[in-house]
Design a protein around this motif. Structure first.
Motif, short mmCIF file in Angstrom:
data_model
loop_
_atom_site.label_atom_id
_atom_site.label_comp_id
_atom_site.label_asym_id
_atom_site.label_seq_id
_atom_site.Cartn_x
_atom_site.Cartn_y
_atom_site.Cartn_z
N ASP A 116 0.84 -1.19 0.00
CA ASP A 116 0.00 0.00 0.00
C ASP A 116 0.88 1.25 0.00
N THR A 117 0.23 2.40 -0.13
CA THR A 117 0.97 3.65 -0.28
C THR A 117 1.84 3.96 0.94
N LYS A 118 1.30 3.77 2.13
CA LYS A 118 2.08 4.09 3.34
C LYS A 118 3.33 3.22 3.45
N THR A 119 3.18 1.95 3.12
CA THR A 119 4.33 1.06 3.19
C THR A 119 5.35 1.43 2.11
N ALA A 120 4.88 1.71 0.90
CA ALA A 120 5.78 2.11 -0.18
C ALA A 120 6.56 3.36 0.21
N GLN A 121 5.87 4.31 0.83
CA GLN A 121 6.54 5.54 1.27
C GLN A 121 7.60 5.23 2.33
N ALA A 122 7.28 4.31 3.25
CA ALA A 122 8.24 3.93 4.30
C ALA A 122 9.47 3.25 3.68
N VAL A 123 9.25 2.45 2.65
CA VAL A 123 10.38 1.81 1.96
C VAL A 123 11.26 2.86 1.31
N LEU A 124 10.65 3.82 0.61
CA LEU A 124 11.42 4.87 -0.05
C LEU A 124 12.21 5.69 0.97
N ALA A 157 13.23 4.70 3.89
CA ALA A 157 14.30 3.87 4.45
C ALA A 157 15.50 3.77 3.51
N LEU A 158 15.26 3.97 2.21
CA LEU A 158 16.33 3.89 1.23
C LEU A 158 17.05 5.21 1.02
N LEU A 159 16.51 6.30 1.58
CA LEU A 159 17.17 7.59 1.42
C LEU A 159 18.52 7.59 2.13
N PRO A 160 19.53 8.22 1.52
CA PRO A 160 20.82 8.28 2.21
C PRO A 160 20.68 9.05 3.52
N ARG A 161 21.37 8.59 4.53
CA ARG A 161 21.30 9.24 5.85
C ARG A 161 22.33 10.34 5.94
#
Length: 198
Positions: free
Chosen positions: A184-192, A194-198
């Motif tokens: 779903d959209t919320k999970t997809a957003q959380a995945v994206l 989590a993949l952002l550089p810190r």
């Protein structure tokens, strides 16, 4: 077909007609009464939706070593398990490690030190956030598709919907246990995120 709440929801939502398709369980069964663990029932329902033929595995997914050989010696079970090497599409859930999700069952106990580092699992093949597989004591006894068999399948659809599963989803992709995702959209957003550089 694997097990889990998300798999159950997908089947209940309806599947396309694919007359003649063979539908097989990706693992043996679990000694759990919850509806999302009833893998042979999932196979039956999916085959009914597809207009195909179900192939059941009437064996536990985690027998003793001795019983595993007996089950795999049974012609009906052996024929169903042989379909794993011919699988063209798989649909599997993405689980959370037991430390996060304790009511979920019992492939290993929390005393399994190795699994403290697990990000998630696909049919009880555990992995960390980087996609490294984490072996555990009972894995060699499982009646289940192996990681190598999953990786040989053209399309392995992981189904997961919960922002808490973002790291598990990423780990499953990096482990090459799934190569497509339904979420779903919320999970997809959380995945994206989590993949952002810190």
């Amino acid at each position: 077909i694997g097990w889990g709440r998300a798999i159950r929801e997908v089947i209940q939502a309806g599947l396309p007609r694919i007359p003649g398709v063979l539908t097989v369980a990706a693992t043996g069964g679990m000694q759990q009464q919850a509806p999302h663990f009833q893998i042979n029932e999932f196979v039956r329902l999916a085959a009914e939706e597809f207009g195909g033929t179900p192939h059941f595995i009437h064996a536990p997914y985690l027998p003793s070593s001795e019983l595993r050989e007996v089950f795999l010696g049974d012609a009906t079970i052996r024929d169903s398990v042989a379909l794993w090497d011919r699988t063209e599409v798989a649909i599997v859930g993405i689980g959370l490690p037991h430390a996060i999700n304790p009511p979920e069952a019992s492939a290993a106990t929390l005393s399994e030190q190795a699994l403290f580092h697990a990000a998630g699992d696909v049919i009880r093949h555990y992995f960390d956030a980087e996609g490294n597989l984490i072996p555990w004591e009972g894995e060699s006894r499982m009646i289940a598709m192996s990681p190598a068999q999953l990786r040989a399948v053209s399309l392995v659809i992981g189904v997961a919907a919960s922002p808490e599963k973002a790291t598990a989803i990423i780990g499953a992709v990096r482990a090459r246990l799934i190569n497509a995702l339904v979420t779903d959209t919320k999970t997809a957003q959380a995945v994206l995120e989590a993949l952002l550089p810190r």
